[in-house]
Design a protein around this motif. Sequence first.
Motif, PDB file in Angstrom:
ATOM      1  N   LYS A   1       0.823  -1.212   0.000  1.00  0.00           N
ATOM      2  CA  LYS A   1       0.000   0.000   0.000  1.00  0.00           C
ATOM      3  C   LYS A   1       0.851   1.254   0.000  1.00  0.00           C
ATOM      4  O   LYS A   1       0.636   2.172  -0.808  1.00  0.00           O
ATOM      5  CB  LYS A   1      -0.935   0.006   1.206  1.00  0.00           C
ATOM      6  N   VAL A   2       1.851   1.323   0.890  1.00  0.00           N
ATOM      7  CA  VAL A   2       2.655   2.543   0.963  1.00  0.00           C
ATOM      8  C   VAL A   2       3.572   2.678  -0.247  1.00  0.00           C
ATOM      9  O   VAL A   2       3.847   3.794  -0.700  1.00  0.00           O
ATOM     10  CB  VAL A   2       3.461   2.614   2.278  1.00  0.00           C
ATOM     11  N   THR A   3       4.039   1.556  -0.784  1.00  0.00           N
ATOM     12  CA  THR A   3       4.878   1.605  -1.981  1.00  0.00           C
ATOM     13  C   THR A   3       4.090   2.160  -3.160  1.00  0.00           C
ATOM     14  O   THR A   3       4.573   3.017  -3.911  1.00  0.00           O
ATOM     15  CB  THR A   3       5.439   0.216  -2.304  1.00  0.00           C
ATOM     16  N   LEU A   4       2.862   1.691  -3.318  1.00  0.00           N
ATOM     17  CA  LEU A   4       2.005   2.185  -4.403  1.00  0.00           C
ATOM     18  C   LEU A   4       1.660   3.655  -4.194  1.00  0.00           C
ATOM     19  O   LEU A   4       1.718   4.454  -5.132  1.00  0.00           O
ATOM     20  CB  LEU A   4       0.728   1.352  -4.472  1.00  0.00           C
ATOM     21  N   THR A   5       1.331   4.025  -2.979  1.00  0.00           N
ATOM     22  CA  THR A   5       0.943   5.407  -2.693  1.00  0.00           C
ATOM     23  C   THR A   5       2.077   6.376  -2.979  1.00  0.00           C
ATOM     24  O   THR A   5       1.874   7.447  -3.578  1.00  0.00           O
ATOM     25  CB  THR A   5       0.510   5.547  -1.214  1.00  0.00           C
ATOM     26  N   VAL A   6       3.287   6.023  -2.564  1.00  0.00           N
ATOM     27  CA  VAL A   6       4.421   6.953  -2.678  1.00  0.00           C
ATOM     28  C   VAL A   6       5.079   6.906  -4.049  1.00  0.00           C
ATOM     29  O   VAL A   6       5.459   7.952  -4.600  1.00  0.00           O
ATOM     30  CB  VAL A   6       5.457   6.663  -1.574  1.00  0.00           C
ATOM     31  N   THR A   7       5.246   5.715  -4.625  1.00  0.00           N
ATOM     32  CA  THR A   7       5.995   5.594  -5.885  1.00  0.00           C
ATOM     33  C   THR A   7       5.110   5.448  -7.114  1.00  0.00           C
ATOM     34  O   THR A   7       5.593   5.590  -8.236  1.00  0.00           O
ATOM     35  CB  THR A   7       6.949   4.386  -5.843  1.00  0.00           C
ATOM     36  N   GLY A   8       3.844   5.103  -6.900  1.00  0.00           N
ATOM     37  CA  GLY A   8       2.952   4.862  -8.038  1.00  0.00           C
ATOM     38  C   GLY A   8       3.054   3.454  -8.581  1.00  0.00           C
ATOM     39  O   GLY A   8       2.378   3.101  -9.547  1.00  0.00           O
ATOM     40  N   ARG A   9       3.879   2.614  -7.937  1.00  0.00           N
ATOM     41  CA  ARG A   9       4.028   1.216  -8.354  1.00  0.00           C
ATOM     42  C   ARG A   9       3.836   0.321  -7.133  1.00  0.00           C
ATOM     43  O   ARG A   9       4.263   0.676  -6.026  1.00  0.00           O
ATOM     44  CB  ARG A   9       5.420   0.973  -8.960  1.00  0.00           C
ATOM     45  N   PRO A  10       3.234  -0.869  -7.311  1.00  0.00           N
ATOM     46  CA  PRO A  10       2.938  -1.719  -6.152  1.00  0.00           C
ATOM     47  C   PRO A  10       4.118  -2.523  -5.635  1.00  0.00           C
ATOM     48  O   PRO A  10       4.019  -3.182  -4.608  1.00  0.00           O
ATOM     49  CB  PRO A  10       1.854  -2.659  -6.682  1.00  0.00           C
ATOM     50  N   GLY A  11       5.255  -2.488  -6.334  1.00  0.00           N
ATOM     51  CA  GLY A  11       6.390  -3.318  -5.943  1.00  0.00           C
ATOM     52  C   GLY A  11       6.240  -4.724  -6.492  1.00  0.00           C
ATOM     53  O   GLY A  11       5.204  -5.097  -7.072  1.00  0.00           O
ATOM     54  N   LEU A  12       7.275  -5.539  -6.293  1.00  0.00           N
ATOM     55  CA  LEU A  12       7.300  -6.897  -6.831  1.00  0.00           C
ATOM     56  C   LEU A  12       7.475  -7.907  -5.710  1.00  0.00           C
ATOM     57  O   LEU A  12       8.288  -7.708  -4.798  1.00  0.00           O
ATOM     58  CB  LEU A  12       8.442  -7.058  -7.834  1.00  0.00           C
TER      59      LEU A  12
END
Length: 218
Positions: free
Chosen positions: A130-141
């Motif tokens: 959630k925080v990765t998507l919110t801050v970077t615009g990507r959900p991570g892997l």
Amino acid sequence: MSPLPSHMRDRWLNRTEPGARAGTIYWHVLMRTYPGAQKAALNAQRILSGFPGFHMTPHEWLHMTTLTVGSTEEVSRQQMIQMLEGAQQILSHVEPIPVKLGKILYHPEAVMLAVHPAGALKPILNAAQKVTLTVTGRPGLIDGSHEWTPHMTVSYSTASQSADPIIAALGKTVGEYHVVVDALTLVVQWGAERLWDWEPVGTATLGSPRPSCRPKPA
């Protein structure tokens, strides 16, 4: 991790590795503060040390990879701090999570210990995503697949050899060890994986209102 591998292979033989100044950002549960995890790893590594072709995970950096965020070229230092603050806000409402480890998972490139029940750790993964998507615009892997299999790697394979003697020596488990997971750490891995040049940027603590951060200039 089934069926069992018949052969081990060199993890880094044909693997592209980043340069010394390149950083990869991860959400990790660092296992070094948990005596049960340390003992479980030591038991497995003691047996594996009798075989050639293994690179042991240093006890300082025993970990459970949760999410790959991206590179330091894509994510700024300020964004890392924002992610930590967001993760802390979410995880402050999550109580520390009791888990067990000891069951051995075999892969052609690594020997790991399963962490279970996997479902109990979902709040940690959800917070990281959630925080990765919110801050970077990507959900991570998620490492390896779309389904997260919580595990702690005790050793990486560096040679081609039969897996049968290794499996026979280690068996299915190193025993059962109890751990209470209480923190999620944002880590920058600098350079090649096997160099273990890690920089913990900060930690979000379960059930605690404030993160422990190490901010640096962008």
